[in-house]
Enzyme design. Structure first.
Site, short mmCIF file in Angstrom:
data_model
loop_
_atom_site.label_atom_id
_atom_site.label_comp_id
_atom_site.label_asym_id
_atom_site.label_seq_id
_atom_site.Cartn_x
_atom_site.Cartn_y
_atom_site.Cartn_z
N ARG A 117 0.82 -1.70 0.10
CA ARG A 117 -0.05 -0.25 0.07
C ARG A 117 0.72 1.59 -0.15
O ARG A 117 0.67 2.39 -0.16
CB ARG A 117 -0.92 0.48 1.05
CG ARG A 117 -2.23 1.40 1.18
CD ARG A 117 -2.64 1.67 -0.02
NE ARG A 117 -2.99 0.40 -0.98
CZ ARG A 117 -3.39 0.91 -1.93
NH1 ARG A 117 -3.32 2.10 -2.68
NH2 ARG A 117 -4.27 0.18 -2.47
N LYS A 152 1.68 24.29 -4.69
CA LYS A 152 0.64 24.00 -3.95
C LYS A 152 0.37 22.75 -4.14
O LYS A 152 0.16 21.68 -4.88
CB LYS A 152 -0.89 24.05 -3.98
CG LYS A 152 -0.91 26.22 -4.65
CD LYS A 152 -2.02 26.23 -5.47
CE LYS A 152 -2.13 27.73 -5.44
NZ LYS A 152 -3.32 28.27 -5.51
N LYS A 184 4.00 39.32 -4.70
CA LYS A 184 2.71 38.94 -4.61
C LYS A 184 1.58 40.46 -3.96
O LYS A 184 2.40 41.25 -3.46
CB LYS A 184 1.47 37.58 -4.24
CG LYS A 184 2.78 36.43 -4.97
CD LYS A 184 2.27 34.87 -4.34
CE LYS A 184 1.25 34.84 -4.81
NZ LYS A 184 0.23 33.52 -5.16
N GLU A 213 4.01 39.47 -10.02
CA GLU A 213 3.02 39.43 -9.61
C GLU A 213 2.50 40.85 -10.13
O GLU A 213 2.61 41.55 -9.32
CB GLU A 213 2.24 38.06 -8.51
CG GLU A 213 0.55 38.35 -9.00
CD GLU A 213 -0.22 37.84 -7.98
OE1 GLU A 213 -0.32 36.58 -8.41
OE2 GLU A 213 -0.33 38.75 -7.76
N ASP A 234 -1.48 38.00 -13.39
CA ASP A 234 -1.85 37.30 -12.57
C ASP A 234 -3.65 37.13 -13.70
O ASP A 234 -3.93 38.88 -13.26
CB ASP A 234 -2.69 37.89 -11.14
CG ASP A 234 -3.90 36.65 -10.68
OD1 ASP A 234 -3.35 35.24 -10.52
OD2 ASP A 234 -3.82 37.70 -9.30
#
Length: 297
Positions: A117, A152, A184, A213, A234
């Site tokens: 597994r 992410k 950002k 960004e 963006d």
């Protein structure tokens, strides 16, 4: 893990880091006593078998050397004193079809089933990321644009998931907060503007790559004139992306980011941007179904 270490080195993965990941996963499954109660109860310690790792769906495989590490380390942790022989049939990055044998493992049956597994969890996850990435890379074929991943990722599995992106034909953006500065919206707000934020990063860390960004054409021009050489565009529609490409030219690498879908990948790639950033490669890829089948002959 000598043989496995060699295979991992060939993929560019750090054997010591893979070992830590695999050990954590195995201990999670085996508990404090490192025990598979079902296999110990039903299978003699001396029994050996051969099993195949078999694709249950079409896709792109990634993580075969990581799966091999699971089988080898399971034998070590459970104290069998006997190794598992792993023979790879497929190669990471290859397209595979349902029914294809990807690898063969031979060794103590208890070890094979105890490792099953954990090996499949990692292999299926990595192959799913590679398969999803390949779909994006195929959609961008004919343009200069490449698909990028993001941060992410699944906590603890970033190295493996970003490797899977590479195996699927994608490109890694940055490994973390330490290797690339990314200015950002919140950074711009706190610093008083895009140019000010860029200058502060460059002054504090002159040797670290800086990405900025931007939300508008004017902001893109401002960032480039401040010295930025990599822009994140963006949530810009294709028309705006084309306008930024025309205005910025070769002064900066350009990345389309935010709300991208596979259906519009070709259109976005055709705008002239260098990259498409897709968080879904690592946060939303379904697994590639792979199974372990003991041979009956």
């Amino acid at each position: 893990m000598a043989d496995t270490a060699r295979m991992l080195h060939e993929t560019g993965l750090d054997p010591a880091q893979v070992r830590r990941i695999v050990e954590t996963a195995l201990v999670e499954d085996l508990g404090p006593d490192l025990l598979d109660v079902t296999s110990v109860a039903t299978i003699p310690a001396t029994q050996t078998d051969t099993a195949d790792l078999v694709a249950r769906a079409d896709g792109v495989v990634a993580g075969l050397a990581v799966a091999a590490a699971v089988f080898e380390l399971t034998g070590e942790l459970t104290g069998t004193g006997r190794t598992v022989e792993v023979s790879l049939v497929a190669r990471d990055g290859e397209r595979v079809a349902r029914g294809d044998v990807l690898a063969t493992v031979t060794g103590p049956t208890r070890v094979l089933l105890t490792a099953e597994r954990t090996a499949l969890n990692l292999l299926c996850r990595m192959s799913g990321v590679a398969t999803h990435t390949r779909a994006w890379a195929d959609a961008l074929a004919g343009s200069k644009a490449m698909v990028l991943d993001t941060r992410k990722t699944t906590p603890g599995l970033r190295t493996l998931e970003k490797y899977a992106v590479r195996a699927g034909g994608g490109t890694n953006k940055r490994m973390g907060l330490h290797d690339v500065a990314m200015v950002k919206d919140n950074h711009k707000f706190a610093a008083g503007g895009v140019a000010a934020a860029y200058r502060r990063v460059r002054a504090a860390f002159p040797d670290v790559p800086v990405q900025v960004e931007v939300d508008t054409l004017d902001e893109a021009v401002e960032a480039v004139e401040a010295g930025a050489s990599f822009l994140l565009l963006d949530n810009m529609p294709p028309a705006t992306l084309r306008a930024v490409v025309a205005a910025v030219g070769d002064r900066a690498e350009l990345e389309a980011t935010g709300g991208l879908t596979l259906a519009d990948a070709a259109e976005v790639g055709a705008t002239g941007v260098d990259f498409l950033s897709v968080g879904a490669l690592t946060h939303s890829s379904p697994i590639l179904d792979i199974a372990l089948d003991l041979r009956t002959d």
